[in-house]
Design a protein around this motif. Structure first.
Motif, short mmCIF file in Angstrom:
data_model
loop_
_atom_site.label_atom_id
_atom_site.label_comp_id
_atom_site.label_asym_id
_atom_site.label_seq_id
_atom_site.Cartn_x
_atom_site.Cartn_y
_atom_site.Cartn_z
N GLU B 223 0.92 -1.22 0.02
CA GLU B 223 0.01 -0.05 0.02
C GLU B 223 0.80 1.27 -0.11
O GLU B 223 0.58 2.13 -0.84
CB GLU B 223 -0.79 -0.04 1.27
N PRO B 234 -1.77 6.70 0.88
CA PRO B 234 -1.88 5.45 1.51
C PRO B 234 -2.43 5.99 3.12
O PRO B 234 -2.28 6.94 3.55
CB PRO B 234 -0.34 5.07 1.88
N SER B 238 -1.87 2.09 7.14
CA SER B 238 -0.77 1.34 6.48
C SER B 238 0.89 1.89 6.87
O SER B 238 1.69 1.01 7.18
CB SER B 238 -0.87 1.47 5.03
#
Lengths: 270, 268
Positions: B223, B234, B238
């Motif tokens: 990601e 993102p 993440s």
């Protein structure tokens, strides 16, 4: 260089080994006998032959000092601990007990199988090995002609390393190990594969290396070679220091010890 | 004159890593040479890496593209970036356990820091990635993705991937040299992990897949690199997971390496 103190110029110790022990663990062995310590004609002391783990006491409380400029020979039966000791001195094995102090730049010649890549040419491997040994690109280029000349491999250097015979690799390895101008040179039994011409060259190189008052430690099975090169001998037996001292005395004892055995064809009469 | 005291001392792992860092010229040259020699006697040489990625993307897109494009806006670029990032991570995880074994003859005959071999392997992996980048440079504009400032956010993502790859390699190397099962376990895990990570599929919200993508750390690594390149930001989750995994790895690496550095030679 004048000394300011009144003592005669004492040789500096460059290798100090005190109570050095090395126990090598062995994994994946499934011995049939269990428990008992076996004393054999060869090898280090087997410390334990267990189902789970075995270990070999390769070096057992070894102590000695080597001074600057000494050419020391290591002798002993197969498995006495010569290679293990050289590896400890070279910094590859760390001792499991005791102390080992080495002062100076070390260069090692432990194996013929020098070659970072069997598919690379001799020249490529020379350059890569020099870089692996820590030389800069400039230093490498400076020593390449010397190595090429000494190894006498000529056009073979353009061919892949896998096409070389063991003796050719020894030539290359020896040239590489001595080109660095090390303070201390450690050599394991690699001379047996060089041909006679090479051995006389190697002797000449060794003599000049030693004349620069550099230190050499050489392990060999050949007393003739030792007599030629070494001024001191260390005699190992089953991992222990059996005797050490002047080359002539120790070699005489060694010869007497093995007096009854048939003479080996080691061609050391150069 | 350099002095080397060869005795049992704490901190040998750290010393080794520092010596490894200082020896950067060595492993850079050795690694690049290693990479070149992997394609020895081939005709197209390192272009095989480019071709491999191209073929893989084509094959996967044809087979999975129709079924799994839900949840993914732009399938081909999504797949391409995911694969390239996956290649780096999986190479590190797979190469780790074998590094010291592969170089055992050098290790036993030359005194060099063990970390040098790990750094060298990283150079080889980067070399491979270098030849895969042209595919991305071609594919992204082809599917309508053009250079934007958001893409710069991929850079920290890539750095995080590389840093993680390194500690994973060292830890893998230490464990894998002692326990030879480890490399086999790793290869099995990687096969599974490929399908458990959102590479060929997208995390459609409120499905099982979204849950897998949430709990799989690899998904978050993908990601942080992929999202900026596709023009999205993102998620913080993440980045949180990535930062955590990167940071928690280093103390583990130092602890293991310091404790076992002296023993590794005996395990070869």
């Amino acid at each position: 260089m004048s000394e300011t103190n009144s003592e005669p110029q004492a040789k500096k110790p460059v290798i100090l080994v005190e109570d050095l022990s090395l126990a090598l663990p062995i994994y994946g062995a499934k011995p049939r006998k269990r428990g008992a310590k076996t004393v054999l004609a060869v090898g280090g002391t087997l410390q334990s032959l267990g189902r789970r783990s075995s270990s070999v006491l390769a070096l057992d409380r070894v102590s000695f000092t080597i001074e600057d400029g000494d050419a020391v020979g290591l002798i002993g039966h197969n498995g006495a601990g010569k290679t293990s000791l050289l590896r400890v001195l070279g910094g590859i094995y760390k001792p499991t007990a005791g102390r080992c102090e080495v002062r100076g730049k070390i260069s090692t010649l432990f194996t013929n199988a020098i070659g970072l890549n069997q598919n690379g040419t001799g020249l490529e491997n020379i350059r890569l090995t020099c870089i692996l040994m820590g030389m800069s690109k400039a230093e490498t280029e400076a020593v390449v002609p010397d190595i090429v000349a000494f190894s006498e491999l000529g056009d073979y250097l353009e061919l892949p390393l896998r096409t070389y015979s063991a003796g050719m690799r020894t030539r290359l390895g020896f040239a590489l190990a001595t080109c660095m101008n090390p303070d201390i040179l450690l050599i394991d039994e690699v001379f047996t594969t060089g041909d006679r011409a090479f051995r006389s060259k190697a002797k000449a190189r060794m003599t000049s290396v030693m004349r620069n008052a550099k230190t050499v430690v050489l392990a060999s099975q050949s007393p003739g070679l030792m007599k030629e090169f070494c001024n001191k001998i260390i005699w190992l037996e089953h991992g222990r220091l059996y005797k050490s001292g002047d080359a002539e005395d120790i070699l005489e004892d060694y010869a007497n010890r093995h007096a009854g055995e048939p003479k080996k064809d080691t061609s050391d009469d150069d | 004159m350099a002095s080397s005291t060869v005795t049992h001392r704490p901190g040998q792992g750290t010393a080794d890593l520092l010596a490894g860092c200082r020896a950067w010229r060595r492993w850079l040259i050795l690694g690049w040479h290693d990479f070149r020699l992997q394609h020895h006697r081939t005709v197209i040489g390192p272009l095989w890496q480019t071709l491999q990625l191209a073929l893989w993307i084509t094959g996967l897109a044809l087979i999975f593209g129709t079924g799994f494009h839900r949840g993914v806006e732009n399938y081909i670029p999504y797949l391409a970036i995911g694969l390239a990032t996956w290649n780096v991570l999986s190479s590190c995880l797979l190469a780790g356990p074998q590094i010291f074994q592969k170089n055992s003859s050098l290790i036993l005959n030359f005194n060099a820091p063990l970390s040098l071999y790990a750094f060298r392997e990283m150079v080889v992996i980067l070399g491979r990635t270098l030849f895969q980048l042209p595919i991305l440079v071609v594919v992204l504009p082809l599917f309508g993705i053009h250079l934007t400032a958001t893409m710069l956010w991929a850079i920290p993502g890539v750095i995080a991937v590389l840093l993680t790859g390194f500690w994973v390699m060292i830890v893998g190397a230490v464990v894998g040299t002692r326990y030879r099962d480890f490399k086999h376990a790793m290869s099995s895990i990687m096969r599974f992990l490929f399908f458990a990570s959102p590479i060929v599929w997208g995390p459609v919200p409120d499905t099982a897949r979204a849950l897998i993508a949430l709990y799989n750390p690899v998904a978050h690594y993908l990601e942080v690199v992929r999202a900026p390149l596709l023009g999205e930001t993102p998620s913080l989750t993440s980045w949180g997971v990535v930062l955590f995994c990167t940071c928690v790895g280093y103390p583990i690496m130092f602890a293991l390496f310091n404790r076992y550095r002296a023993s590794i030679v005996f395990w070869l």
